[in-house]
Design a protein around this motif. Sequence first.
Motif, PDB file in Angstrom:
ATOM      1  N   VAL A  69       0.586  -0.960   0.183  1.00  0.00           N
ATOM      2  CA  VAL A  69       0.038  -0.052  -0.050  1.00  0.00           C
ATOM      3  C   VAL A  69       0.820   0.943   0.016  1.00  0.00           C
ATOM      4  N   PHE A  70       1.991   1.049   0.250  1.00  0.00           N
ATOM      5  CA  PHE A  70       3.037   2.360   1.368  1.00  0.00           C
ATOM      6  C   PHE A  70       3.618   2.845  -0.816  1.00  0.00           C
ATOM      7  N   SER A  71       3.588   1.657  -1.325  1.00  0.00           N
ATOM      8  CA  SER A  71       4.428   0.977  -2.627  1.00  0.00           C
ATOM      9  C   SER A  71       3.356   2.168  -3.357  1.00  0.00           C
ATOM     10  N   HIS A  72       1.939   1.894  -3.353  1.00  0.00           N
ATOM     11  CA  HIS A  72       1.166   2.694  -4.489  1.00  0.00           C
ATOM     12  C   HIS A  72       0.944   3.696  -3.725  1.00  0.00           C
ATOM     13  N   ILE A  73       1.447   4.441  -3.041  1.00  0.00           N
ATOM     14  CA  ILE A  73       0.768   5.741  -2.429  1.00  0.00           C
ATOM     15  C   ILE A  73       1.664   6.228  -2.844  1.00  0.00           C
ATOM     16  N   GLU A  74       3.281   6.162  -2.836  1.00  0.00           N
ATOM     17  CA  GLU A  74       4.301   6.869  -3.541  1.00  0.00           C
ATOM     18  C   GLU A  74       4.328   6.507  -5.171  1.00  0.00           C
ATOM     19  N   ASP A  75       3.794   5.628  -5.877  1.00  0.00           N
ATOM     20  CA  ASP A  75       2.971   5.845  -7.127  1.00  0.00           C
ATOM     21  C   ASP A  75       1.872   6.919  -7.529  1.00  0.00           C
ATOM     22  N   GLU A  76       1.183   6.995  -6.465  1.00  0.00           N
ATOM     23  CA  GLU A  76       0.246   7.474  -7.123  1.00  0.00           C
ATOM     24  C   GLU A  76       0.236   9.236  -6.740  1.00  0.00           C
ATOM     25  N   ILE A  77       1.039   9.510  -6.021  1.00  0.00           N
ATOM     26  CA  ILE A  77       1.773  11.019  -5.651  1.00  0.00           C
ATOM     27  C   ILE A  77       2.647  11.247  -7.189  1.00  0.00           C
ATOM     28  N   ASP A  78       3.142  10.394  -7.464  1.00  0.00           N
ATOM     29  CA  ASP A  78       3.397  10.782  -8.935  1.00  0.00           C
ATOM     30  C   ASP A  78       2.743  11.199 -10.288  1.00  0.00           C
ATOM     31  N   ARG A  79       1.883   9.873 -10.219  1.00  0.00           N
ATOM     32  CA  ARG A  79       1.305  10.806 -10.998  1.00  0.00           C
ATOM     33  C   ARG A  79       0.423  11.086 -10.772  1.00  0.00           C
ATOM     34  N   LEU A  80      -0.026  12.413  -9.961  1.00  0.00           N
ATOM     35  CA  LEU A  80      -0.970  13.437  -9.601  1.00  0.00           C
ATOM     36  C   LEU A  80       0.039  14.964  -9.808  1.00  0.00           C
ATOM     37  N   ALA A  81       1.255  14.164 -10.313  1.00  0.00           N
ATOM     38  CA  ALA A  81       2.491  15.590 -11.102  1.00  0.00           C
ATOM     39  C   ALA A  81       2.115  16.469  -9.958  1.00  0.00           C
ATOM     40  N   LEU A  82       1.722  16.754  -8.587  1.00  0.00           N
ATOM     41  CA  LEU A  82       1.928  17.758  -7.701  1.00  0.00           C
ATOM     42  C   LEU A  82       3.378  18.388  -7.111  1.00  0.00           C
ATOM     43  N   ALA A  83       4.511  16.952  -6.785  1.00  0.00           N
ATOM     44  CA  ALA A  83       5.346  16.964  -5.556  1.00  0.00           C
ATOM     45  C   ALA A  83       6.285  15.208  -6.302  1.00  0.00           C
ATOM     46  N   ASP A  84       7.569  16.234  -5.723  1.00  0.00           N
ATOM     47  CA  ASP A  84       8.232  14.757  -5.941  1.00  0.00           C
ATOM     48  C   ASP A  84       8.607  14.364  -4.398  1.00  0.00           C
ATOM     49  N   VAL A  85       9.223  13.274  -4.313  1.00  0.00           N
ATOM     50  CA  VAL A  85       9.650  12.752  -2.567  1.00  0.00           C
ATOM     51  C   VAL A  85      11.027  12.713  -3.173  1.00  0.00           C
ATOM     52  N   LEU A  86      11.258  13.567  -1.968  1.00  0.00           N
ATOM     53  CA  LEU A  86      12.284  13.565  -1.195  1.00  0.00           C
ATOM     54  C   LEU A  86      13.589  12.702  -0.394  1.00  0.00           C
ATOM     55  N   HIS A  87      11.867  11.500  -0.182  1.00  0.00           N
ATOM     56  CA  HIS A  87      12.533  11.109   0.693  1.00  0.00           C
ATOM     57  C   HIS A  87      11.481  10.246   1.844  1.00  0.00           C
ATOM     58  N   ARG A  88      12.092   9.029   1.768  1.00  0.00           N
ATOM     59  CA  ARG A  88      11.032   8.226   2.761  1.00  0.00           C
ATOM     60  C   ARG A  88      11.171   7.709   3.652  1.00  0.00           C
ATOM     61  N   ASP A  89      10.323   7.656   5.278  1.00  0.00           N
ATOM     62  CA  ASP A  89      10.880   7.024   5.969  1.00  0.00           C
ATOM     63  C   ASP A  89      10.172   6.262   6.687  1.00  0.00           C
ATOM     64  N   THR A  90       9.607   5.081   6.875  1.00  0.00           N
ATOM     65  CA  THR A  90       9.172   3.680   7.233  1.00  0.00           C
ATOM     66  C   THR A  90       9.379   2.997   8.442  1.00  0.00           C
ATOM     67  N   GLU A  91       8.696   2.860   9.147  1.00  0.00           N
ATOM     68  CA  GLU A  91       8.629   2.047  10.602  1.00  0.00           C
ATOM     69  C   GLU A  91       7.762   0.952  10.538  1.00  0.00           C
ATOM     70  N   PHE A  92       7.790  -0.078  10.967  1.00  0.00           N
ATOM     71  CA  PHE A  92       6.478  -0.889  11.354  1.00  0.00           C
ATOM     72  C   PHE A  92       6.916  -1.788  12.815  1.00  0.00           C
ATOM     73  N   LEU A  93       5.635  -1.556  13.262  1.00  0.00           N
ATOM     74  CA  LEU A  93       5.964  -1.778  14.937  1.00  0.00           C
ATOM     75  C   LEU A  93       4.433  -3.475  14.807  1.00  0.00           C
ATOM     76  N   HIS A  94       5.377  -4.001  15.548  1.00  0.00           N
ATOM     77  CA  HIS A  94       4.866  -5.468  15.881  1.00  0.00           C
ATOM     78  C   HIS A  94       3.719  -6.340  17.006  1.00  0.00           C
ATOM     79  N   TYR A  95       3.239  -6.923  16.649  1.00  0.00           N
ATOM     80  CA  TYR A  95       1.994  -6.650  18.319  1.00  0.00           C
ATOM     81  C   TYR A  95       1.977  -8.232  17.906  1.00  0.00           C
ATOM     82  N   SER A  96       1.879  -9.550  18.613  1.00  0.00           N
ATOM     83  CA  SER A  96       1.117 -10.855  18.401  1.00  0.00           C
ATOM     84  C   SER A  96       0.024 -10.936  19.036  1.00  0.00           C
TER      85      SER A  96
END
Length: 96
Positions: A69-96
Motif C-alpha cells: 500500500v505504501f508503494s502504491h501511495i508513492e506511485d499515486e503521488i507521482d501520478r498526480l504530478a504535484l510533488a516529488d518524493v525527496l525522502h521516505r521513512d518507514t517503520e513497523f511495529l509488530h504486536y502478537s
Amino acid sequence: MVVGVMKLDLHLHAPQNLKEKRGAVKRIVGRCRERFPVSVAEVGSQDLWQRTEVGFCMVATSEADIQAVFSHIEDEIDRLALADVLHRDTEFLHYS
C-alpha cells in the motif's frame, strides 16, 4: 497485527504562496484518503511554500501488505504530478 508508519518529505512543484501550497497538499492528502486504507496528515514543514512532510499510518496482518500500500501511495503521488518524493521513512511495529 502490524502497524506501519511512513513519512514522506515532498517537494511541491507549483506553489508560489502558502495558500497554493495548502491546495496542493489538500489534494494529495484527499486522494490518498479516498483511494487507500490509511490515516494521513500533513505533519511538518507547514511554513515552507514548496516543501511538506506527510505522514501515513496503516494497520494490517502483515508487513508485506503495508509495504504494498505504501508503494502504491508513492506511485499515486507521482501520478498526480504535484510533488516529488525527496525522502521516505518507514517503520513497523509488530504486536502478537
